[in-house]
Write a protein that holds these residues in place. Sequence first.
Motif, mmCIF file in Angstrom:
data_model
loop_
_atom_site.group_PDB
_atom_site.id
_atom_site.type_symbol
_atom_site.label_atom_id
_atom_site.label_comp_id
_atom_site.label_asym_id
_atom_site.label_seq_id
_atom_site.Cartn_x
_atom_site.Cartn_y
_atom_site.Cartn_z
ATOM 1 N N GLU A 50 0.851 -1.202 0.000
ATOM 2 C CA GLU A 50 0.000 0.000 0.000
ATOM 3 C C GLU A 50 0.883 1.246 0.000
ATOM 4 N N LEU A 51 0.420 2.296 -0.682
ATOM 5 C CA LEU A 51 1.123 3.575 -0.612
ATOM 6 C C LEU A 51 1.012 4.149 0.799
ATOM 7 N N LEU A 52 2.094 4.724 1.301
ATOM 8 C CA LEU A 52 2.042 5.387 2.611
ATOM 9 C C LEU A 52 1.068 6.551 2.580
ATOM 10 N N LEU A 53 1.126 7.344 1.507
ATOM 11 C CA LEU A 53 0.287 8.530 1.347
ATOM 12 C C LEU A 53 0.019 8.749 -0.130
ATOM 13 N N THR A 54 -0.998 9.533 -0.419
ATOM 14 C CA THR A 54 -1.234 10.011 -1.778
ATOM 15 C C THR A 54 -1.403 11.525 -1.722
ATOM 16 N N GLY A 55 -1.269 12.148 -2.882
ATOM 17 C CA GLY A 55 -1.488 13.588 -2.960
ATOM 18 C C GLY A 55 -0.230 14.356 -3.300
ATOM 19 N N LYS A 56 -0.388 15.659 -3.364
ATOM 20 C CA LYS A 56 0.694 16.558 -3.761
ATOM 21 C C LYS A 56 1.399 17.144 -2.537
ATOM 22 N N VAL A 57 2.725 17.205 -2.630
ATOM 23 C CA VAL A 57 3.508 17.852 -1.591
ATOM 24 C C VAL A 57 3.273 19.359 -1.730
ATOM 25 N N GLY A 58 2.980 19.990 -0.631
ATOM 26 C CA GLY A 58 2.621 21.405 -0.638
ATOM 27 C C GLY A 58 1.121 21.606 -0.540
ATOM 28 N N ALA A 59 0.360 20.516 -0.643
ATOM 29 C CA ALA A 59 -1.101 20.581 -0.485
ATOM 30 C C ALA A 59 -1.497 19.516 0.531
ATOM 31 N N GLN A 60 -1.795 18.306 0.078
ATOM 32 C CA GLN A 60 -2.249 17.233 0.971
ATOM 33 C C GLN A 60 -1.113 16.613 1.789
ATOM 34 N N VAL A 61 0.120 16.743 1.319
ATOM 35 C CA VAL A 61 1.271 16.091 1.949
ATOM 36 C C VAL A 61 2.262 17.158 2.403
ATOM 37 N N GLY A 62 2.627 17.098 3.676
ATOM 38 C CA GLY A 62 3.600 18.041 4.229
ATOM 39 C C GLY A 62 5.029 17.602 3.972
ATOM 40 N N LEU A 63 5.973 18.499 4.246
ATOM 41 C CA LEU A 63 7.386 18.237 4.000
ATOM 42 C C LEU A 63 7.881 17.009 4.759
ATOM 43 N N GLU A 64 7.614 16.919 6.063
ATOM 44 C CA GLU A 64 8.105 15.778 6.842
ATOM 45 C C GLU A 64 7.484 14.473 6.374
ATOM 46 N N GLU A 65 6.202 14.501 6.011
ATOM 47 C CA GLU A 65 5.560 13.302 5.466
ATOM 48 C C GLU A 65 6.213 12.896 4.152
ATOM 49 N N ALA A 66 6.521 13.872 3.317
ATOM 50 C CA ALA A 66 7.160 13.588 2.034
ATOM 51 C C ALA A 66 8.562 13.017 2.241
ATOM 52 N N GLN A 67 9.282 13.515 3.248
ATOM 53 C CA GLN A 67 10.610 12.967 3.550
ATOM 54 C C GLN A 67 10.501 11.510 3.986
ATOM 55 N N ARG A 68 9.478 11.172 4.777
ATOM 56 C CA ARG A 68 9.263 9.778 5.176
ATOM 57 C C ARG A 68 8.920 8.924 3.960
ATOM 58 N N CYS A 69 8.157 9.482 3.036
ATOM 59 C CA CYS A 69 7.852 8.761 1.788
ATOM 60 C C CYS A 69 9.126 8.516 0.988
ATOM 61 N N ALA A 70 9.989 9.539 0.904
ATOM 62 C CA ALA A 70 11.254 9.384 0.182
ATOM 63 C C ALA A 70 12.118 8.310 0.837
ATOM 64 N N GLN A 71 12.102 8.266 2.160
ATOM 65 C CA GLN A 71 12.848 7.233 2.871
ATOM 66 C C GLN A 71 12.308 5.846 2.528
ATOM 67 N N GLN A 72 10.988 5.693 2.474
ATOM 68 C CA GLN A 72 10.410 4.392 2.127
ATOM 69 C C GLN A 72 10.748 4.024 0.686
ATOM 70 N N CYS A 73 10.706 5.008 -0.210
ATOM 71 C CA CYS A 73 11.118 4.757 -1.596
ATOM 72 C C CYS A 73 12.563 4.258 -1.634
ATOM 73 N N ALA A 74 13.433 4.873 -0.824
ATOM 74 C CA ALA A 74 14.837 4.477 -0.783
ATOM 75 C C ALA A 74 14.981 3.047 -0.279
ATOM 76 N N LEU A 75 14.235 2.688 0.755
ATOM 77 C CA LEU A 75 14.262 1.300 1.240
ATOM 78 C C LEU A 75 13.816 0.342 0.141
ATOM 79 N N ASN A 76 12.794 0.729 -0.603
ATOM 80 C CA ASN A 76 12.309 -0.118 -1.690
ATOM 81 C C ASN A 76 13.340 -0.221 -2.807
ATOM 82 N N ALA A 77 14.067 0.866 -3.064
ATOM 83 C CA ALA A 77 15.135 0.825 -4.072
ATOM 84 C C ALA A 77 16.263 -0.102 -3.617
ATOM 85 N N ILE A 78 16.608 -0.052 -2.334
ATOM 86 C CA ILE A 78 17.625 -0.957 -1.794
ATOM 87 C C ILE A 78 17.153 -2.407 -1.950
#
Length: 156
Positions: A50-78
Amino acid sequence: MSDASTPEERLAALDLAVPEVATPVASYVPAVRSGDHVFTSGQLPMRYGELLLTGKVGAQVGLEEAQRCAQQCALNAIAAVRSVIGDLTRVRRVVKVVVFVASTPDFTGQPQVANGASELFGQAFGDAGVHARSAVGVPVLPLDAPVEVELVVEVD
């Protein structure tokens, strides 16, 4: 950070773990090796299918939430890299990271979002995790994900 520790052990010390490789959402494979390099497909912030979150950063998704999403993407890339080479200690260097951020037109913090991925690569791979990077704002990503990360690593 001990030179003897593995990337998985370093992540475990942060209460993180490399997940099973994410199932592709279309017709592609998670990663491909070509010579001494592994190239990942774009990885979304999926956890347990499942996606952690959906939506646009700067609207539905805040900076810290987006950073956590980027971290999960990085784990998935690893995870995608590991699925090709088997053992993450074979990673010699994280070469290039590209982070796509689905963001509102006025949001300009894409580099700060990308730090969620970049910092994780440094924590997992130490000096070998220092990389070149692009952080790109885009209007929309697959499944309305806020962040997508792709990775190029050099391997033994």
